[in-house]
Write a protein that holds these residues in place. Structure first.
Motif, PDB file in Angstrom:
ATOM      1  N   LYS A 167       0.826  -1.208   0.000  1.00  0.00           N
ATOM      2  CA  LYS A 167       0.000   0.000   0.000  1.00  0.00           C
ATOM      3  C   LYS A 167       0.861   1.259   0.000  1.00  0.00           C
ATOM      4  CE  LYS A 167      -3.965  -2.379   1.879  1.00  0.00           C
ATOM      5  NZ  LYS A 167      -5.072  -2.436   2.854  1.00  0.00           N
ATOM      6  N   ILE A 168       2.008   1.183   0.645  1.00  0.00           N
ATOM      7  CA  ILE A 168       2.953   2.298   0.575  1.00  0.00           C
ATOM      8  C   ILE A 168       3.480   2.420  -0.851  1.00  0.00           C
ATOM      9  CG2 ILE A 168       5.202   3.124   1.357  1.00  0.00           C
ATOM     10  CD1 ILE A 168       4.637   1.698   4.026  1.00  0.00           C
ATOM     11  N   ARG A 169       3.751   1.284  -1.469  1.00  0.00           N
ATOM     12  CA  ARG A 169       4.261   1.286  -2.839  1.00  0.00           C
ATOM     13  C   ARG A 169       3.237   1.885  -3.798  1.00  0.00           C
ATOM     14  NH1 ARG A 169       6.301  -4.093  -6.209  1.00  0.00           N
ATOM     15  NH2 ARG A 169       6.856  -2.989  -8.143  1.00  0.00           N
ATOM     16  N   ASN A 170       1.955   1.611  -3.593  1.00  0.00           N
ATOM     17  CA  ASN A 170       0.913   2.166  -4.462  1.00  0.00           C
ATOM     18  C   ASN A 170       0.862   3.691  -4.373  1.00  0.00           C
ATOM     19  OD1 ASN A 170       0.024  -0.243  -5.587  1.00  0.00           O
ATOM     20  ND2 ASN A 170      -1.499  -0.605  -3.986  1.00  0.00           N
ATOM     21  N   ILE A 171       0.995   4.221  -3.153  1.00  0.00           N
ATOM     22  CA  ILE A 171       1.031   5.676  -2.987  1.00  0.00           C
ATOM     23  C   ILE A 171       2.239   6.257  -3.709  1.00  0.00           C
ATOM     24  CG2 ILE A 171       1.446   7.534  -1.317  1.00  0.00           C
ATOM     25  CD1 ILE A 171      -1.381   6.706  -1.204  1.00  0.00           C
ATOM     26  N   ARG A 172       3.386   5.640  -3.498  1.00  0.00           N
ATOM     27  CA  ARG A 172       4.614   6.117  -4.138  1.00  0.00           C
ATOM     28  C   ARG A 172       4.503   6.039  -5.662  1.00  0.00           C
ATOM     29  NH1 ARG A 172       9.651   6.848  -2.112  1.00  0.00           N
ATOM     30  NH2 ARG A 172       9.022   5.895  -0.128  1.00  0.00           N
ATOM     31  N   GLN A 173       3.914   4.951  -6.139  1.00  0.00           N
ATOM     32  CA  GLN A 173       3.763   4.774  -7.583  1.00  0.00           C
ATOM     33  C   GLN A 173       2.871   5.858  -8.180  1.00  0.00           C
ATOM     34  OE1 GLN A 173       2.339   0.878  -8.630  1.00  0.00           O
ATOM     35  NE2 GLN A 173       2.361   1.276 -10.827  1.00  0.00           N
ATOM     36  N   CYS A 174       1.810   6.224  -7.487  1.00  0.00           N
ATOM     37  CA  CYS A 174       0.912   7.278  -7.974  1.00  0.00           C
ATOM     38  C   CYS A 174       1.648   8.618  -8.078  1.00  0.00           C
ATOM     39  CB  CYS A 174      -0.296   7.423  -7.051  1.00  0.00           C
ATOM     40  SG  CYS A 174      -1.473   6.066  -7.153  1.00  0.00           S
ATOM     41  N   VAL A 175       2.425   8.916  -7.058  1.00  0.00           N
ATOM     42  CA  VAL A 175       3.168  10.186  -7.042  1.00  0.00           C
ATOM     43  C   VAL A 175       4.190  10.207  -8.174  1.00  0.00           C
ATOM     44  CG1 VAL A 175       4.717  11.652  -5.695  1.00  0.00           C
ATOM     45  CG2 VAL A 175       2.826  10.483  -4.566  1.00  0.00           C
ATOM     46  N   GLU A 176       4.906   9.105  -8.357  1.00  0.00           N
ATOM     47  CA  GLU A 176       5.941   9.054  -9.383  1.00  0.00           C
ATOM     48  C   GLU A 176       5.346   9.051 -10.786  1.00  0.00           C
ATOM     49  OE1 GLU A 176       8.213   5.656  -8.192  1.00  0.00           O
ATOM     50  OE2 GLU A 176       9.318   6.772  -6.642  1.00  0.00           O
ATOM     51  N   LYS A 177       4.198   8.389 -10.979  1.00  0.00           N
ATOM     52  CA  LYS A 177       3.527   8.417 -12.280  1.00  0.00           C
ATOM     53  C   LYS A 177       3.030   9.819 -12.623  1.00  0.00           C
ATOM     54  CE  LYS A 177       1.904   3.675 -12.997  1.00  0.00           C
ATOM     55  NZ  LYS A 177       2.272   3.573 -14.418  1.00  0.00           N
ATOM     56  N   ALA A 178       2.791  10.624 -11.580  1.00  0.00           N
ATOM     57  CA  ALA A 178       2.374  12.008 -11.802  1.00  0.00           C
ATOM     58  C   ALA A 178       3.568  12.902 -12.109  1.00  0.00           C
ATOM     59  CB  ALA A 178       1.622  12.533 -10.581  1.00  0.00           C
ATOM     60  N   GLY A 179       4.775  12.313 -12.166  1.00  0.00           N
ATOM     61  CA  GLY A 179       5.970  13.058 -12.530  1.00  0.00           C
ATOM     62  C   GLY A 179       6.664  13.737 -11.375  1.00  0.00           C
ATOM     63  N   LEU A 180       6.446  13.248 -10.154  1.00  0.00           N
ATOM     64  CA  LEU A 180       7.012  13.873  -8.965  1.00  0.00           C
ATOM     65  C   LEU A 180       7.974  12.930  -8.244  1.00  0.00           C
ATOM     66  CD1 LEU A 180       3.691  15.364  -7.557  1.00  0.00           C
ATOM     67  CD2 LEU A 180       5.444  16.604  -8.837  1.00  0.00           C
ATOM     68  N   ILE A 181       8.817  13.508  -7.416  1.00  0.00           N
ATOM     69  CA  ILE A 181       9.736  12.755  -6.565  1.00  0.00           C
ATOM     70  C   ILE A 181       9.183  12.738  -5.148  1.00  0.00           C
ATOM     71  CG2 ILE A 181      12.067  12.700  -5.574  1.00  0.00           C
ATOM     72  CD1 ILE A 181      12.966  14.271  -8.088  1.00  0.00           C
ATOM     73  N   VAL A 182       9.187  11.585  -4.521  1.00  0.00           N
ATOM     74  CA  VAL A 182       8.768  11.480  -3.124  1.00  0.00           C
ATOM     75  C   VAL A 182       9.971  11.809  -2.246  1.00  0.00           C
ATOM     76  CG1 VAL A 182       7.836  10.012  -1.308  1.00  0.00           C
ATOM     77  CG2 VAL A 182       7.009   9.758  -3.650  1.00  0.00           C
ATOM     78  N   ASN A 183      10.022  13.021  -1.729  1.00  0.00           N
ATOM     79  CA  ASN A 183      11.114  13.401  -0.833  1.00  0.00           C
ATOM     80  C   ASN A 183      10.980  12.736   0.520  1.00  0.00           C
ATOM     81  OD1 ASN A 183      12.466  15.086  -2.614  1.00  0.00           O
ATOM     82  ND2 ASN A 183      11.298  16.889  -2.027  1.00  0.00           N
ATOM     83  N   ASP A 184       9.730  12.585   0.965  1.00  0.00           N
ATOM     84  CA  ASP A 184       9.502  12.033   2.297  1.00  0.00           C
ATOM     85  C   ASP A 184       8.057  11.576   2.393  1.00  0.00           C
ATOM     86  OD1 ASP A 184      10.111  11.206   4.813  1.00  0.00           O
ATOM     87  OD2 ASP A 184      10.290  13.186   5.705  1.00  0.00           O
ATOM     88  N   MET A 185       7.785  10.687   3.338  1.00  0.00           N
ATOM     89  CA  MET A 185       6.428  10.274   3.665  1.00  0.00           C
ATOM     90  C   MET A 185       6.202  10.533   5.144  1.00  0.00           C
ATOM     91  SD  MET A 185       5.458   6.773   1.652  1.00  0.00           S
ATOM     92  CE  MET A 185       4.960   6.829  -0.066  1.00  0.00           C
ATOM     93  N   THR A 186       5.035  11.056   5.473  1.00  0.00           N
ATOM     94  CA  THR A 186       4.717  11.390   6.857  1.00  0.00           C
ATOM     95  C   THR A 186       3.371  10.796   7.235  1.00  0.00           C
ATOM     96  OG1 THR A 186       5.940  13.474   6.700  1.00  0.00           O
ATOM     97  CG2 THR A 186       4.372  13.268   8.508  1.00  0.00           C
ATOM     98  N   PHE A 187       3.331  10.152   8.381  1.00  0.00           N
ATOM     99  CA  PHE A 187       2.082   9.617   8.910  1.00  0.00           C
ATOM    100  C   PHE A 187       1.131  10.793   9.163  1.00  0.00           C
ATOM    101  CE2 PHE A 187       0.016   7.221  12.674  1.00  0.00           C
ATOM    102  CZ  PHE A 187      -0.922   6.638  11.828  1.00  0.00           C
ATOM    103  N   GLU A 188      -0.056  10.762   8.574  1.00  0.00           N
ATOM    104  CA  GLU A 188      -0.932  11.925   8.576  1.00  0.00           C
ATOM    105  C   GLU A 188      -1.397  12.401   9.956  1.00  0.00           C
ATOM    106  OE1 GLU A 188      -4.006  11.530   5.659  1.00  0.00           O
ATOM    107  OE2 GLU A 188      -2.587  11.680   3.996  1.00  0.00           O
ATOM    108  N   PRO A 189      -1.656  11.518  10.919  1.00  0.00           N
ATOM    109  CA  PRO A 189      -1.985  12.030  12.259  1.00  0.00           C
ATOM    110  C   PRO A 189      -0.871  12.884  12.854  1.00  0.00           C
ATOM    111  CG  PRO A 189      -2.659   9.748  12.082  1.00  0.00           C
ATOM    112  CD  PRO A 189      -1.876  10.058  10.837  1.00  0.00           C
TER     113      PRO A 189
END
Length: 432
Positions: A167-189
């Motif tokens: 599920k983390i990979r799916n989020i990352r894949q969506c961001v990268e397919k949109a042409g962006l770099i994932v600098n960091d991931m943060t737990f939303e709470p």
């Protein structure tokens, strides 16, 4: 040219995708340069179920933010949530190096041991990030920055955020397919807390409640550190579905009625009145009493706050919440929500709006629905982790100028100041 003092937050929610571009002013406040928002149809309960729709929404929101800010976005701090994410309190204890003074190597060993102490982390999960809760050097408790302190042993605890790899990979894949770099991931709470919580509340004991479209997120802070969090799979969309079912209306009509005429608490209801629903798609118009709408909304909102209350009591920290609760997120905008929350939770309650904003388009994002994305921006600045974030768009629309080869565009600290302990902590953890 690239600007390391600018960060971008990306909140991929169940109902909307939000993007905010911000920089820090001389006083350390956030100056909002641009924002974008798009409807999200590719997630359910904060989990990606349609890659293409999610990518399309990200691109749309990013394009709006770029137009408003005149900045080309290349990297983002993206939020992550969902029931698959859970947090583990991990204790750690090490012997201080032979010099008897805590150094950076000791902290690295402390974090590594906290990580290895997670015995039930299986191959399907991965660590998102680690949040130190406290350091104890010998018998000195409540140490925030242990480096330089004399002692023989250092112990304490860390709050480790873990999520499912796929599920983390799916989020990352969506961001990268949109042409962006994932600098960091943060737990939303964590992000929501950073955005709406005052420092006095963080120290006194507070629970942050973020009511989103698909999930409700709970985070408890005691003595300056996060101690407990939980993601509840009941939220604002469920309220809308209840309204649609109760009055036999389309989902879109029910959402508009909830926003325009909804109330979450019968005790705060004014005089009753008739509400007219215009006919859509060939349907005849109809009417109902506003009190009926309130009853429907109140029932589901009561369930949400009962689940929150149960989670807080299960945490064991209920009696330590001297600052009460802060309610934020788009689902908190229904009138009467704070009164209902206070009644069910048995705590003092206030609404949570993004804090620490100095200017720019401040008015555009001064809304609880932007709490998470503003927290993502704040978290990036707190950890000084901008990475490759933005490029200024040239006025003639040409490609931005790149720095000379070999030039270091990594942020080395604002105004040439040496990095804080938080800065070093982030770097150490990434090297583990």
């Amino acid at each position: 040219m690239r600007d390391s003092n600018i960060v971008v937050g990306l909140d991929i929610g169940t109902t909307k995708v939000c993007v905010v571009v911000a920089e820090k002013d001389e006083a350390g406040k956030l100056n909002i340069l641009g924002h974008g928002r798009a409807l999200s149809e590719g997630l359910q309960r904060a989990t990606v179920v349609n890659i293409n729709k999610t990518v399309e929404a990200i691109r749309s929101a990013v394009a709006d933010a770029e137009r408003e800010s005149s900045i080309r976005i290349t990297g983002v701090n993206v939020g992550i949530s969902g029931a698959h994410v859970h947090c583990i309190n991990s204790n750690s204890e090490i012997s201080v190096n032979q010099s008897g003074v805590v150094n950076a190597s000791d902290v690295r060993r402390f974090l590594e041991k906290a990580k290895t102490n997670i015995r039930y982390l299986d191959i399907d999960h991965e660590i998102i990030h680690v949040i130190p809760q406290e350091f104890i050097v010998d018998d000195q408790e409540g140490v925030l920055d242990p480096i330089g302190m004399a002692g023989t042993t250092m112990r304490g605890s860390a709050y480790i955020v873990v999520g499912m790899k796929t599920k983390i990979r799916n989020i990352r894949q969506c961001v990268e397919k949109a042409g962006l770099i994932v600098n960091d991931m943060t737990f939303e709470p964590v992000a929501s807390g950073l955005a709406v919580m005052k420092e006095s509340e963080r120290k006194s004991g507070v629970v942050i409640v973020d009511i989103g479209g698909g999930t409700t997120e709970v985070a408890i802070y005691i003595e300056g550190a996060i101690r407990f969090s939980e993601v509840i799979k009941v939220a604002a969309n469920d309220v809308t579905h209840d309204v649609a079912y109760g009055i036999k209306a389309l989902y879109e009509v029910a959402e508009e009625l909830k926003i325009r005429h909804g109330c979450a608490y019968q005790g705060g209801r004014e005089e009753d009145e008739e509400v007219l629903i215009e006919g859509t798609e060939g349907r005849a118009p109809k009417s109902f009493m506003k009190s009926s709408l309130t009853l429907i909304i109140e029932a589901r909102m009561m369930e949400i706050f009962e689940l929150i209350r149960d989670a807080v009591k299960r945490s064991g920290y209920f009696d330590y919440l001297n600052a009460g609760a802060v309610i934020t997120g788009g689902g908190s905008l229904i009138p009467g929500t704070e009164a209902l929350a206070a009644q069910i939770l048995g705590l003092d309650v206030r609404g949570g709006f993004p804090e620490g904003i100095s200017g720019g388009i401040k008015r555009s994002i001064n809304n609880p629905m932007y709490a998470t994305v503003m927290g993502l921006v704040a978290h990036s600045f707190e950890n000084r982790h901008t990475g490759h974030t933005v490029e200024h768009v040239a006025s003639d629309g040409s490609e931005p100028t790149q720095p000379p080869d070999g030039q270091d565009d990594e942020e080395t600290g604002e105004d040439g100041q040496k990095k804080t302990f938080t800065d070093r902590l982030k770097e150490w953890w990434e090297k583990l």
